[in-house]
Motif scaffolding. Structure first.
Motif, PDB file in Angstrom:
ATOM      1  N   GLY A  58       0.838  -1.190   0.000  1.00  0.00           N
ATOM      2  CA  GLY A  58       0.000   0.000   0.000  1.00  0.00           C
ATOM      3  C   GLY A  58       0.865   1.228   0.000  1.00  0.00           C
TER       4      GLY A  58
ATOM      5  N   TRP B  29      -3.644   8.203   0.088  1.00  0.00           N
ATOM      6  CA  TRP B  29      -4.861   8.009  -0.718  1.00  0.00           C
ATOM      7  C   TRP B  29      -5.389   9.354  -1.194  1.00  0.00           C
ATOM      8  CZ3 TRP B  29      -9.922   9.396  -1.044  1.00  0.00           C
ATOM      9  CH2 TRP B  29     -10.805   8.547  -1.727  1.00  0.00           C
TER      10      TRP B  29
ATOM     11  N   LEU C 213     -10.066  -6.309  -4.156  1.00  0.00           N
ATOM     12  CA  LEU C 213      -9.219  -5.134  -4.346  1.00  0.00           C
ATOM     13  C   LEU C 213      -7.738  -5.506  -4.407  1.00  0.00           C
ATOM     14  CD1 LEU C 213     -10.996  -2.570  -1.983  1.00  0.00           C
ATOM     15  CD2 LEU C 213     -11.145  -2.739  -4.475  1.00  0.00           C
TER      16      LEU C 213
ATOM     17  N   LYS D  99      -5.142  -4.665  -7.372  1.00  0.00           N
ATOM     18  CA  LYS D  99      -3.928  -3.924  -7.045  1.00  0.00           C
ATOM     19  C   LYS D  99      -2.685  -4.637  -7.570  1.00  0.00           C
ATOM     20  CE  LYS D  99      -2.832  -4.040  -2.668  1.00  0.00           C
ATOM     21  NZ  LYS D  99      -2.767  -3.671  -1.234  1.00  0.00           N
TER      22      LYS D  99
ATOM     23  N   GLY E 297      -4.983   2.384  -9.563  1.00  0.00           N
ATOM     24  CA  GLY E 297      -4.454   1.235  -8.829  1.00  0.00           C
ATOM     25  C   GLY E 297      -3.951   1.614  -7.460  1.00  0.00           C
ATOM     26  N   ALA E 298      -3.334   2.781  -7.367  1.00  0.00           N
ATOM     27  CA  ALA E 298      -2.853   3.246  -6.068  1.00  0.00           C
ATOM     28  C   ALA E 298      -4.016   3.476  -5.112  1.00  0.00           C
ATOM     29  CB  ALA E 298      -2.049   4.524  -6.237  1.00  0.00           C
TER      30      ALA E 298
ATOM     31  N   ILE F  11      -6.818   1.911  -5.123  1.00  0.00           N
ATOM     32  CA  ILE F  11      -7.277   0.586  -4.702  1.00  0.00           C
ATOM     33  C   ILE F  11      -6.325   0.012  -3.658  1.00  0.00           C
ATOM     34  CG2 ILE F  11      -7.646  -1.788  -5.461  1.00  0.00           C
ATOM     35  CD1 ILE F  11      -8.452  -0.635  -8.203  1.00  0.00           C
ATOM     36  N   GLY F  12      -5.013   0.101  -3.942  1.00  0.00           N
ATOM     37  CA  GLY F  12      -4.032  -0.454  -3.019  1.00  0.00           C
ATOM     38  C   GLY F  12      -4.044   0.218  -1.672  1.00  0.00           C
TER      39      GLY F  12
ATOM     40  N   THR G 155      -7.066  -0.926   0.469  1.00  0.00           N
ATOM     41  CA  THR G 155      -6.929  -2.195   1.194  1.00  0.00           C
ATOM     42  C   THR G 155      -5.976  -2.052   2.380  1.00  0.00           C
ATOM     43  OG1 THR G 155      -5.076  -2.974  -0.176  1.00  0.00           O
ATOM     44  CG2 THR G 155      -7.298  -3.480  -0.941  1.00  0.00           C
TER      45      THR G 155
END
Length: 486
Positions: free
Chosen positions: A46, A131, A189, A193, A317-318, A320-321, A324
């Motif tokens: 993440g 985020w 997710l 990712k 993608g970031a 999403i990562g 999580t």
């Protein structure tokens, strides 16, 4: 509280019996080994990849960030083996806090529990700030911009980081409902990712000359670059490996913890370590490392290479990562608070489990609100270093717990046993101490201030409650299965 009770160790049988107390709702036990691997990957892949890679490369390690991640992975591997032994032997919520209670006693357990509150809260807040950076970058690509005062905290040119607070509150609402639903959402997710990260690793445009020198020369007295910078970079990005704590915390909610916990711990370490080193190599091979000191370094690298369309995919993608990672950090913190409240170190309200959700919904809600406030107001640099030192402190106690329980309870069944006798736990302790020593002095001062506040709460509140409810003395057995002390 009797003086002797300060060091009273809670029997493992008592801890396991309380977790299965039939007199009320207990935590749902519906997670699998695959769920734990996804939790581990979700927690570790993440902010470490999408946010702190840029900060650590630009300020500490340069292209040698690859070596920083290798050092972090080695230390994490030693600790992961220790976690695997303890999680399989003591499959309950609470992780390091619970392990410390059965090895060192009530006061040390409180100290590490209080440290874990800092660790998970700061981890979730750090991730939420990252985020926010990626979300705002995506909005800017679409021509939308938040007012400056809503886009960042007071130390970063604004008043409040609204997106960071909102994502924490949304994930908190999900976690309060059902751990199975949260686990399924996390698994989906995580798959997305990892797919996007693998796509990022496949881009061209790499410039091997940017990796030279791999270890840039020292540039000042504070450990920037050189081998001291490599170690300090490892200490900072070690935040990325906080997922092991979350996996062991979730061991009490698995169907077969003796098998699932070791698989989840070791499997997620192998996946995440490989991804971290590979991403560090690609990132520093795309753009000069000095240009990576931004909140969205991977997206910036894609944009610099001219891959603007791919940059948007990376930002998605970031998001999403980081989602999580924040989800699993908030999950872990609630379980730590639940375990501490179960032992009457925190208000009993935090141990309340929902009849339908079978989650510690009160603890989850309070934690979510507090973390949202921190994410909205505190800069990301301070948050990341606080998480790293708190994580390393917890990891040292995990390794020590393995050594202590080998001596105090040698006959207890160990479904998974750390190989090499005492060598691995001792090396784990030494590795974590080395990484802690590489962190700056102000980070140590913040940790000591936090622990000082925790001790004030212990002596002013928790000590009396633990003493009033404890049904065992230093060597007395627990009352029996299904019976809570006191």
């Amino acid at each position: 509280m009797p003086r002797s009770a300060l060091g009273a160790r809670k029997p493992i049988a008592a801890l396991v019996a309380e977790e299965a107390d039939p007199r009320g709702p207990t935590l749902a036990k519906n997670l699998s080994a695959f769920s734990l691997v996804c939790i581990g990957v979700g927690a570790t892949v993440g902010a470490g990849i999408f946010v702190l890679t840029g900060t650590a490369a630009a300020n500490y390690a340069g292209p040698g960030l690859m070596l920083s991640f290798v050092l972090g992975a080695v230390a994490s591997g030693l600790v992961a083996l220790c976690y695997a032994e303890l999680a399989a032997m003591i499959p309950v919520a609470g992780s390091t806090y619970s392990y410390t209670y059965v090895t060192l006693g009530a006061l040390p357990a409180w100290i590490i529990g209080w440290d874990l509150v800092l660790e998970f809260a700061m981890a979730a807040a750090t991730i939420a700030v990252g985020w926010s950076g990626y979300a705002q970058s995506l909005l800017a690509d679409a021509g939308l911009r938040l007012p400056a005062w809503l886009a960042a905290g007071p130390g970063e040119g604004g008043i409040v980081n609204l997106p960071a607070a909102l994502v924490v509150l949304a994930l908190t609402a999900l976690l309060m409902r059902d751990n199975r639903e949260a686990a399924r959402t996390n698994a989906v997710l995580v798959a997305l990712k990892v797919a996007i990260i693998l796509a990022c690793l496949g881009v061209g445009h790499l410039r091997p000359d940017l990796w030279q020198p791999l270890v840039p020369p020292n540039e000042g007295p504070f450990g920037a670059f050189g081998w001291s910078g490599i170690f300090r970079g490892a200490g900072v990005v070690f935040f990325a490996y906080v997922g092991f704590e979350t996996i062991s915390t979730a061991a009490g909610e698995t169907r077969n913890p003796q098998r699932d916990a070791p698989v989840g711990l070791i499997g997620s370490l192998l996946v995440t370590a490989a991804l971290y080193v590979a991403v560090a190599a690609v990132l520093t091979g795309l753009v000069p490392y000095r240009d990576l000191d931004v909140a969205d370094p991977i997206a910036r690298a894609m944009a610099v290479t001219g891959l603007t369309g791919f940059s948007a995919a990376i930002k998605a993608g970031a998001l999403i990562g980081l989602t999580t990672a924040a989800l699993t950090a908030l999950y872990g913190q609630a379980r730590i608070c639940y375990a501490m409240a179960r032992d009457h170190m925190l208000p009993d309200l935090f141990a309340r489990i929902g009849e339908r959700s079978r989650t510690p919904f009160v603890a989850q809600g309070v934690i979510g609100l507090a973390t949202a406030v921190v994410a909205a107001l505190v800069p990301i640099g301070i948050l990341g270093e606080l998480v790293s030192i708190g994580t390393l402190f917890a990891f040292i106690l995990v390794c020590a717990s393995v050594l202590i329980l080998r001596r105090t309870e040698p006959e207890r069944a160990r479904p998974f046993r750390v190989p090499g006798g005492a060598i691995v736990p001792v090396l784990g302790i030494l590795a974590c101490l080395a990484l802690m020593a590489s962190l700056p002095g102000d980070t140590w001062l913040r940790l000591l201030a936090w622990l000082g506040l925790g001790l004030a709460i212990w002596f002013g509140y928790s000590r009396r409650r633990v003493g009033a409810h404890s049904g065992f003395e230093r060597t007395a057995p627990f009352a029996g299965p299904g019976q809570r002390p006191g």
